[in-house]
Design an enzyme around this catalytic site. Structure first.
Site, PDB file in Angstrom:
ATOM      1  CD  GLU A 103      42.730  45.936  43.704  1.00 16.86           C
ATOM      2  OE1 GLU A 103      43.454  46.112  42.684  1.00 16.86           O
ATOM      3  OE2 GLU A 103      43.164  45.601  44.810  1.00 16.86           O
ATOM      4  CB  CYS A 157      45.732  45.718  49.669  1.00 15.37           C
ATOM      5  SG  CYS A 157      45.386  47.354  50.369  1.00 15.37           S
TER       6      CYS A 157
END
Length: 206
Positions: free
Chosen positions: A105, A2
């Protein structure tokens, strides 16, 4: 992993959702995309000051570090190994909530990632949420400046994130709202590893 998050919500909505007050309200800047590699300050709530929203730097610097170069490698902390890794083991019980309203993402469309599709990931049941985080306080030996910094804890990807993040198959630990206190108060970190999860939705970013 992340490395891109989002926090574009109004300050008043963040305060109401987290039942906490901003220490530096004028320093808060809504952002559609926060790049981890800028090592910027973002809103968190620490275990020591649970009624306060503070700004900590993304990229954990352990107290023993001689300089801050390690922050490039400590943006995320794997939940499976945080108790053993030298960078994180002293921070396992120094918990924080990393506040966000989304994260990004990329799905690899080919084996080398030359073609990617960007997605915005959000919980289905929380407009403003918290990642599980750990933090550290470090004194810069050259300037004597005190720097508070954090790492976002990650875990094995669930079904949705394994399909999207198909090269690494990891995801950040997004906390259930009712578990904020449990995380801050030091509940065994392994209880927050997958299959612990919140329902997520992914939207393509054009």
């Amino acid at each position: 992993m992340c490395y891109r998050t989002k926090l574009n919500s109004k300050l008043s909505d963040i305060k109401r959702t987290l039942s906490a007050r901003f220490i530096e309200p004028d320093a808060y800047q809504p952002q559609l995309e926060i790049n981890a590699f800028t090592f910027s300050k973002t809103p968190i709530i620490s275990d020591e000051n649970q009624g306060e929203i503070q700004l900590f730097n993304w990229g954990l610097i352990p107290f023993w570090a001689k300089d801050d170069k390690i922050k490039k490698m400590t943006l995320n902390a794997k939940i499976e190994t945080i108790a053993e890794k030298p960078s994180f083991r002293n921070s396992v019980d120094k918990r924080c909530l990393v506040i966000a309203d989304g994260y990004y993402e990329w799905h690899w469309k080919d084996s080398k990632g030359k073609e990617k599709q960007k997605y915005l990931i959000t919980p289905t049941d929380q407009e403003i949420f918290a990642f599980a985080g750990i933090y550290s306080s470090w004194i810069n030996p050259e300037t004597n400046e005190s720097i508070n910094s954090y790492s976002i804890v990650t875990t094995e990807a669930n079904e949705l994130m394994a399909e999207i993040h198909n090269n690494k198959k990891r995801m950040p630990v997004v906390l259930k709202q009712q578990d904020h206190q449990s995380w801050l108060n030091g509940t065994d970190h392994s209880k927050f590893a997958f299959p612990y999860e919140v329902p997520l939705i992914a939207s393509e970013v054009v």
